[in-house]
Motif scaffolding. Structure first.
Motif, PDB file in Angstrom:
ATOM      1  N   ALA A  51       0.820  -1.219   0.000  1.00 50.76           N
ATOM      2  CA  ALA A  51       0.000   0.000   0.000  1.00 50.76           C
ATOM      3  C   ALA A  51       0.849   1.262   0.000  1.00 50.76           C
ATOM      4  O   ALA A  51       0.322   2.361  -0.095  1.00 50.76           O
ATOM      5  CB  ALA A  51      -0.928  -0.002   1.212  1.00 50.76           C
ATOM      6  N   ARG A  77      -1.781   3.449  -6.249  1.00 52.06           N
ATOM      7  CA  ARG A  77      -2.165   3.249  -4.850  1.00 52.06           C
ATOM      8  C   ARG A  77      -3.341   4.125  -4.453  1.00 52.06           C
ATOM      9  O   ARG A  77      -4.211   3.708  -3.693  1.00 52.06           O
ATOM     10  CB  ARG A  77      -0.972   3.540  -3.942  1.00 52.06           C
ATOM     11  CG  ARG A  77       0.013   2.401  -3.957  1.00 52.06           C
ATOM     12  CD  ARG A  77       1.318   2.780  -3.301  1.00 52.06           C
ATOM     13  NE  ARG A  77       2.182   1.614  -3.246  1.00 52.06           N
ATOM     14  CZ  ARG A  77       3.506   1.671  -3.346  1.00 52.06           C
ATOM     15  NH1 ARG A  77       4.108   2.822  -3.517  1.00 52.06           N
ATOM     16  NH2 ARG A  77       4.209   0.568  -3.289  1.00 52.06           N
ATOM     17  N   ALA A  78      -3.369   5.352  -4.962  1.00 58.53           N
ATOM     18  CA  ALA A  78      -4.436   6.275  -4.557  1.00 58.53           C
ATOM     19  C   ALA A  78      -5.771   5.894  -5.178  1.00 58.53           C
ATOM     20  O   ALA A  78      -6.818   6.226  -4.644  1.00 58.53           O
ATOM     21  CB  ALA A  78      -4.066   7.701  -4.928  1.00 58.53           C
ATOM     22  N   LEU A  81      -6.291   0.608  -4.969  1.00 55.30           N
ATOM     23  CA  LEU A  81      -6.250  -0.444  -3.943  1.00 55.30           C
ATOM     24  C   LEU A  81      -6.999  -0.052  -2.679  1.00 55.30           C
ATOM     25  O   LEU A  81      -7.163   1.116  -2.352  1.00 55.30           O
ATOM     26  CB  LEU A  81      -4.804  -0.835  -3.627  1.00 55.30           C
ATOM     27  CG  LEU A  81      -3.849   0.138  -2.932  1.00 55.30           C
ATOM     28  CD1 LEU A  81      -4.065   0.202  -1.434  1.00 55.30           C
ATOM     29  CD2 LEU A  81      -2.412  -0.294  -3.220  1.00 55.30           C
TER      30      LEU A  81
END
Lengths: 205, 221
Positions: A51, A77-78, A81
């Protein structure tokens, strides 16, 4: 849309102690991996590293879009996930619905999708209660609602089913299966086996 | 932008919900201001001279009240993970948190400051300038306070640590603001002090989010 995660030669350390080193893991669209290992082996740390919350000591974590095109890690990531663990971030003095709606909207969902997730996870009777009055299993269901309500391809789950009862484990198993069938990916730290077919990855062996 | 608004609304709701938010800060402010005549004696001319200064001191202390929990709560319960993985960068998250702190505590206090000063015997003519100074100074207090709160993340006795980090940074706005008020009361040019105060606040708002985001990332690691 994220299509694959490639972890190469990953080493993680907490303080002076190395948790594991040289971990390789490829996860592609539709695949699930169950992270196994003793307590303190580094399963949660691996999820947090994917993450982007932990800096790896060595190795790389790369994300790929359709056709193997590399995705910029920060954007992947933003937008791509979900990380759900023991610390659910629910504020105990607010109602379940206020917190659920915030988590859903913050991760890109809408009020309508939040309502649908509430139906699916059987939460409608709990919405008016303050979070501190919920049981551990009810809290977990509230915090899992954002997985359903804001679609993201990679789910990083830390013991997701531990506090759930049998009926809700079955529902959650169906949700996981649908997520994978829809091209999603799942990386879960578990002690009990997942209710879906998943590759086992031993961490810190 | 939508995500920023969602976060700001939540932070405001949390600030209002937690022990009354502004009401608590206002009550604390009233207590400090009431203690002054008891401590310094009740000679009216002496109180009048102290009034603007004590209004500033009380403002700075009241701003400290809820700072400790600004990041600490989210850090402890995992919400900071969620905020770090959100659609806006951590810098913007920090801005939303400090802005909410200012709206919930700083702005109401800035409106109360002139009332307190006049009640202590200051000339009513300083009230407008005191409001402006307190609004701008309060903004600096919130953002610098957020900086202290993020640096103290994960430490025990965080509240004391925040105060020790933050109070020296509160000195310049207090100096500029009190200087401007002094000059106005003495019939001297006062715009210089006000402009310095505004510049300091603007710098705090612009620069501290970068440091707060870095401190949060460091704490999560």
């Amino acid at each position: 849309m994220m299509r694959a995660v490639r972890i190469k030669g990953l080493s993680l350390a907490r303080g002076e102690r190395t948790l594991f080193s040289g971990l390789d893991l490829d996860l592609e669209s539709g695949q699930a991996a169950a992270l196994l290992g003793r307590n303190g082996a580094g399963k949660t740390s691996l999820l947090r590293a994917v993450a982007g919350l932990l800096r790896p000591q060595a190795g790389t974590i790369a994300f790929e879009g359709p056709d193997g095109a590399p995705l910029e890690a920060e954007i992947a990531r933003a937008e791509g996930l979900h990380l759900a663990g023991h610390h659910d971030g629910l504020k105990t003095t607010r109602t379940a619905w206020e917190e659920l709606l915030f988590q859903v909207q913050w991760t890109g969902g809408t009020e309508a999708s939040a309502r649908a997730a509430v139906e699916r996870l059987d939460l409608s009777r709990l919405l008016d209660l303050e979070v501190r009055r919920l049981s551990a299993g009810q809290r977990r269901r509230v915090s899992l609602a954002r997985l359903l309500a804001s679609p993201r391809s990679l789910w990083l789950l830390d013991e997701p089913m531990a506090p759930l009862d049998a009926a809700h484990r079955a529902v959650f198993g169906e949700i996981l299966a649908e997520h994978l069938a829809g091209g999603g990916m799942l990386l879960a730290a578990v002690h009990d086996p997942l209710p879906i077919p998943a590759r086992s990855v031993e961490v810190g062996a | 932008m939508r995500a920023f608004a969602i976060l700001l609304r939540r932070e405001l709701a949390l600030a209002w919900g937690r022990g009354g938010g502004p009401l608590l800060a206002l009550a604390f402010y009233a207590c400090v201001v009431t203690l002054l005549p008891l401590a310094a004696g009740r000679a009216p001319e002496r109180l009048a001279a102290l009034a603007p200064g004590i209004a500033w001191l009380a403002l700075a202390l009241s701003a400290l009240l809820s700072l400790e929990r600004l990041f600490e709560r989210d850090f402890e319960d995992g919400a900071l993970d969620l905020l770090a993985l959100g659609p806006v960068p951590l810098e913007a998250v920090a801005v939303a948190k400090c802005l909410a702190h200012w709206l919930a505590a700083g702005a109401p206090l800035a409106l109360a400051a002139p009332i307190a000063a006049v009640a202590l015997g200051a000339s009513p003519s300083i009230a407008p300038l005191l409001s402006v100074c307190a609004l701008a100074g309060g903004l600096a207090f919130s953002f610098l306070g957020g900086l202290g709160a993020s640096l103290a993340l994960g430490s025990r006795r965080g509240g004391l640590l925040v105060a020790v980090i933050v109070l020296p940074l509160y000195a310049p706005p207090v100096i500029f603001g009190a200087g401007a008020l002094d000059s106005l009361a003495g019939g001297l040019p006062w715009t210089g002090g006000l402009l310095f105060l505004l510049a300091y606040s603007a710098a705090a708002v612009a620069l501290s989010p970068l440091a707060m985001a870095a401190a949060c990332r460091n704490a999560l690691d």
